[in-house]
Design an enzyme around this catalytic site. Structure first.
Site, PDB file in Angstrom:
ATOM      1  N   LYS A   1      22.819 132.261   1.790  1.00 23.26           N
ATOM      2  CA  LYS A   1      23.789 131.622   1.258  1.00 23.26           C
ATOM      3  C   LYS A   1      24.205 131.217  -0.021  1.00 23.26           C
ATOM      4  CE  LYS A   1      24.557 128.905   5.645  1.00 23.26           C
ATOM      5  NZ  LYS A   1      23.321 129.650   6.578  1.00 23.26           N
TER       6      LYS A   1
ATOM      7  N   GLU B   1      31.609 121.407   4.378  1.00 25.49           N
ATOM      8  CA  GLU B   1      31.315 120.664   5.500  1.00 25.49           C
ATOM      9  C   GLU B   1      29.886 121.291   5.805  1.00 25.49           C
ATOM     10  OE1 GLU B   1      33.065 123.340   5.349  1.00 25.49           O
ATOM     11  OE2 GLU B   1      31.570 124.722   6.582  1.00 25.49           O
TER      12      GLU B   1
ATOM     13  N   SER C   1      18.083 137.559   6.599  1.00 30.77           N
ATOM     14  CA  SER C   1      18.939 136.543   5.960  1.00 30.77           C
ATOM     15  C   SER C   1      18.510 135.416   5.319  1.00 30.77           C
ATOM     16  CB  SER C   1      20.101 136.262   6.831  1.00 30.77           C
ATOM     17  OG  SER C   1      19.375 135.913   7.886  1.00 30.77           O
TER      18      SER C   1
HETATM   19  C1  PLP Z   1      23.698 130.171   7.655  1.00 33.83           C
HETATM   20  C2  PLP Z   1      22.694 131.178   8.149  1.00 33.83           C
HETATM   21  C3  PLP Z   1      22.935 132.378   8.900  1.00 33.83           C
HETATM   22  C4  PLP Z   1      24.321 132.418   9.824  1.00 33.83           C
HETATM   23  O1  PLP Z   1      25.588 132.485   8.686  1.00 33.83           O
HETATM   24  P1  PLP Z   1      26.235 133.975   8.604  1.00 33.83           P
HETATM   25  O2  PLP Z   1      27.458 133.365   7.817  1.00 33.83           O
HETATM   26  O3  PLP Z   1      26.488 134.560   9.856  1.00 33.83           O
HETATM   27  O4  PLP Z   1      25.338 134.917   7.768  1.00 33.83           O
HETATM   28  C5  PLP Z   1      22.126 133.380   9.057  1.00 33.83           C
HETATM   29  N1  PLP Z   1      21.024 133.289   8.597  1.00 33.83           N
HETATM   30  C6  PLP Z   1      20.655 132.399   7.687  1.00 33.83           C
HETATM   31  C7  PLP Z   1      19.142 132.190   7.068  1.00 33.83           C
HETATM   32  C8  PLP Z   1      21.361 131.063   7.521  1.00 33.83           C
HETATM   33  O5  PLP Z   1      21.106 130.049   6.692  1.00 33.83           O
END
Ligand code: PLP
Length: 386
Positions: free
Chosen positions: A89, A111, A370
């Site tokens: 993020k 938000e 992610s």
């Molecule tokens: C917020 C988040 C997501 C989901 O958001 P996307 O916009 O689909 O990437 C995925 N993995 C993590 C670790 C997150 O914090």
């Protein structure tokens, strides 16, 4: 393959379906984004903070033990979990706040549902000394009290929205109301590859650093492109960022993974939600269906417009995994590689566990990790006790 026809459209998806006063703000934003995205000084500043603050580039780690255990494709992990604040993020909030600064904005608003995007936004606002207001459903502030504290610690003002059900949708409405009033000095920092144009294009642009790096890294390590790139899909920002530089490489399979309780791409139909057109899960009354995911970041009834198009055109594939498979993947990656993944990321890992053994040792999978799982350990502890 050319994905963008008119700006902001991906096939029939995307666009902008919002009131005229908000459209004025979006037109201005689109124009400013176009102006700065190729500006050498802007690019240099973005690169500087990605390196010195976020800690990029992050590694593409060969998951040796997991690969050996599964027997099949070689598995590599793109380590967004190692970024400052623990997920992908930060790439997007950093890009947007640099743009906001150039545009002369004095305040940032955002938000947040579970609080992850709110914390990321509050982080860069602290770093760049910007006034920060985070709208959060009142119900969500009670369930995520620690994230409210994190945001406040970082200097943000958290506004608990009591209207409606006190959830994410109500927080979005309040934030949009604020923007309509104040867009001359206020920047709305959006957290995923969703919303009206130019947000999906802009968020993809800032998250594309993931695949820009992974492509270079896999060429250095293996001298060839991967068989497939896998990522979890909530709103779709980490997935589109990890796909971006492979979309024009037809030999590379693009695989998005979603929870079976929020299967937007698998079961959604074209509809307009939150000011743009995408695949949406609707209930029998044609209203956005209530979704539930053990991973808060994947709990959204819509999906980015470009994913909707990649699905419809057949360029990308999307699969569902169950909570049990996700919990299993969470533990398997922890035990085999010493990496505790975020529950969101564990969705991508879960599908890799199924796919890798069906492929040969000549195949290569890149799994986008992610985020890290520290935030989820307590929740998993309780789920495993049951
Ligand atoms: C917020 C988040 C997501 C989901 O958001 P996307 O916009 O689909 O990437 C995925 N993995 C993590 C670790 C997150 O914090």
């Amino acid at each position: 393959m050319e994905t963008v026809q008119t700006p902001g459209y991906f096939g029939q998806f995307g666009g902008s379906f919002i009131p005229p006063d908000l459209q004025e703000a979006m037109d201005y934003l689109a124009q400013q984004f176009e102006k700065y995205k190729n500006d050498p000084e802007f690019i240099e500043e973005f690169q500087y903070y990605l390196r010195e603050y976020v800690g990029r580039e992050n590694p593409l780690t060969y998951a040796r033990h997991l690969t050996a255990k599964l027997g099949g494709a070689k598995i590599y992990l793109k380590r967004e979990d190692l970024n400052h604040t623990g997920s992908h993020k930060i790439n997007n909030v950093l890009g947007q706040i640099l743009l906001a600064k150039r545009m002369g904005a004095k305040r940032i608003i955002a938000e947040t549902g579970a609080g992850q995007h709110g914390v990321a936004t509050a982080t860069v606002c602290a770093m760049f000394d910007m006034d920060c207001t985070i709208y959060m459903g009142a119900e969500d502030t009670r369930r995520q009290a620690l994230n409210v504290f994190r945001m406040e610690l970082l200097g943000a003002k958290v506004v608990a929205v009591d209207k409606g059900q006190g959830r994410l949708k109500d927080a979005v409405d309040e934030a949009l109301g604020d923007l309509v009033q104040n867009y001359k000095n206020t920047f709305y920092l959006l957290g995923s590859a969703v919303g009206p144009h130019p947000f999906p294009t802009m968020v993809k642009h800032f998250q594309s650093v993931i695949s820009e790096e992974s492509k270079r890294q896999i060429m250095e390590k293996e001298g060839r492109l991967p068989t497939a790139v896998l990522a979890c899909a909530g709103g779709g920002s980490n997935a589109i960022g990890s796909f971006a530089h492979y979309i024009d490489e037809p030999s590379v399979r693009l695989i998005g993974v979603e929870p079976d309780q929020a299967p937007t791409l698998s079961e959604g139909v074209p509809a307009i939600i939150h000011g743009f057109k995408c695949l949406v899960l609707l209930d029998e009354n044609g209203e956005p269906r209530k979704t539930y995911s053990i991973a808060a970041g994947l709990d959204y009834p819509g999906i980015g417009p470009e994913h909707s198009y990649l699905k419809e055109s057949g360029r990308a594939e999307y699969y569902m995994v169950t909570n049990e498979e996700v919990l299993e993947a969470f533990q398997v990656l922890s035990k085999t590689e010493g990496i505790i993944p975020a529950l969101e990321s564990a969705h991508a890992v879960a599908y890799a566990l199924k796919l890798a053994p069906t492929l040969s040792s000549e195949d290569i999978l890149i799994v986008n990790l992610s985020g890290r799982g520290d935030k989820d350990v307590e929740q998993v502890f309780h789920m495993l006790q049951k």
